[in-house]
Design an enzyme around this catalytic site. Sequence first.
Site, short mmCIF file in Angstrom:
data_model
loop_
_atom_site.label_atom_id
_atom_site.label_comp_id
_atom_site.label_asym_id
_atom_site.label_seq_id
_atom_site.Cartn_x
_atom_site.Cartn_y
_atom_site.Cartn_z
N GLY A 10 -16.24 -8.31 -3.91
CA GLY A 10 -16.09 -9.71 -4.31
C GLY A 10 -14.62 -10.11 -4.32
N ASP A 11 -13.79 -9.25 -4.92
CA ASP A 11 -12.36 -9.55 -5.00
C ASP A 11 -11.75 -9.67 -3.60
OD1 ASP A 11 -12.60 -9.47 -7.70
OD2 ASP A 11 -11.76 -7.46 -7.95
N SER A 39 -19.98 -4.11 -4.73
CA SER A 39 -19.16 -3.84 -5.92
C SER A 39 -18.25 -5.01 -6.22
CB SER A 39 -18.30 -2.60 -5.67
OG SER A 39 -17.30 -2.91 -4.72
N LYS A 40 -17.65 -4.95 -7.39
CA LYS A 40 -16.72 -6.00 -7.79
C LYS A 40 -15.56 -6.08 -6.79
CE LYS A 40 -13.47 -6.77 -11.57
NZ LYS A 40 -12.72 -7.78 -10.85
N ARG A 41 -15.18 -4.90 -6.27
CA ARG A 41 -14.08 -4.87 -5.30
C ARG A 41 -14.41 -5.69 -4.05
NH1 ARG A 41 -13.17 0.46 -3.76
NH2 ARG A 41 -13.81 1.01 -5.86
#
Length: 506
Positions: free
Chosen positions: A268-269, A264-266
């Site tokens: 990556g962050d 998920s994008k999370r």
Amino acid sequence: MESNVRVRFAPSPTGPLHIGGVRTALYNYLFAKKHNGTFILRIEDTDQTRYVANAEQYIIDALNWCKIPFDEGPGKEGGFGPYRQSERKNLYKKYADILLEKGWAYYAFDTAEELDAHRKGHEAEGKTFIYNWHNREKGRLVNSLVLSDEEVQKRINSGENFVIRFKIPKDETLILEDEIRGTIKIDTNTLDDKILFKSDGMPTYHLANIVDDHLMEISHVIRGEEWLPSLPLHNLLYKAFGWDAPKFAHLPLILKPVGKGKLSKRDGDKLGFPVFPLEYTNKETGDVSRGYKEDGYFADAFINMLAFLGWNPGTEQELFSLEDLIKDFDLKRVSKSGAKFNPDKTKWFQQQYMQTKSDAELTELYIPILEEKNISKEKIYVEKVISLIKERAVFIEDFWELSSFFFEAPTEYDAKNVKKNWKEGTPELMQELIAVINNIEDFSSENTESKIKAWITEKEIGFGKVMQPLRLSLVGKLAGPHLFDIIAMIGKQETVARLNNAIEKL
Ligand code: GLU
């Protein structure tokens, strides 16, 4: 060569394209090109509540950056358009009507509140509510299968909200084929009578997707694993219409680098890597998400990395150009199990591609960065610099850190290195070295090396005593390529000037 292979990438424009979506597009592209087929982009924008205005352009820009452009799609008519479902909306009702007529679909009037109550009631008993024959027979549902024709007409005429649902057959075992997963058996009693059409006049994903795949003569549906649960319904829809179904291939999920579940994008962050091909600005929140392009990745490195997330060639070879991928790609070598995303491996691919790029090509990318710093040097000089530093570079952005001393004298000196290597007697030694350098005529790397080393040997002092302060004077720190290559590049005058500078400052 003629080919009947027609594949489509069918994203919904609800935001930026996740790398999982790019991988789906890539596999479709590779499959199409391998079979001399056609790669189509279809925008599935029937759900207006989730529509995001700049998402379609983002998708197109991302495919173009990856160099996997579509052959047919918005703006590229190919005789099967339009390619945006919102522009095709008038044609779907006819197909819902065909199914109604054939008895494969029916009107349903259940309100959201009623359905919610059924769901909650089932949950309280530890069951899952399925909208199907079972609950119909229990008298829980309000639809044209239980109401009289007059009642149905009355409700429709009075403007009551309705949907058209697919009638899943009872007590059947479906035998489905997937190019990657093989044979899958499904008991129809586990399936929902999914909504095909809504009273707002819009089809749902299921109806529009099947109708368009049929009308666009799609031969292979290659899509993410999250669509596998829709396969039984899609298969039944083809049967209901009496159409030949395309072949299906469901790609494995891309998994988190650590822990379980979908990337998920999370993730990556949290771990510091992008999950989108291009930078994306959310117009509503102003949030900016990083992109591989803006982070400095080469498109071919990114594509090579993505290709390996779920596919492998069955050999040790890891570096594949797009042409190689087209040649070797095979759905049979796509794995069933999820592919763990590995940000380090992504960097590794980038570094490998950096080494395969020509110095001339990299020069074109470096010159604008130099110009921003008001540095103008001949191309041939920049090219030589790149040849000396590129093995240590991962990104073009690393070039300056690795090569600034080829363009300007150091403005500061690494304090730790200075303490260790700039000793008493060093300034005098450097003065002597200047004299030696001034006497060197042929300033090639080889010649300066042999002259300076001969002088050091003659003086019977350790090499380090001269070489370390010399490097510090020229580079500002104990780093960089072969010292005599640097000397030959910057030239005699600059070498002497930097030595004088160091003597003065240190
Ligand atoms: N619109 C669907 C999506 O957003 C397409 C799924 C499919 O390829 O059938 O992924």
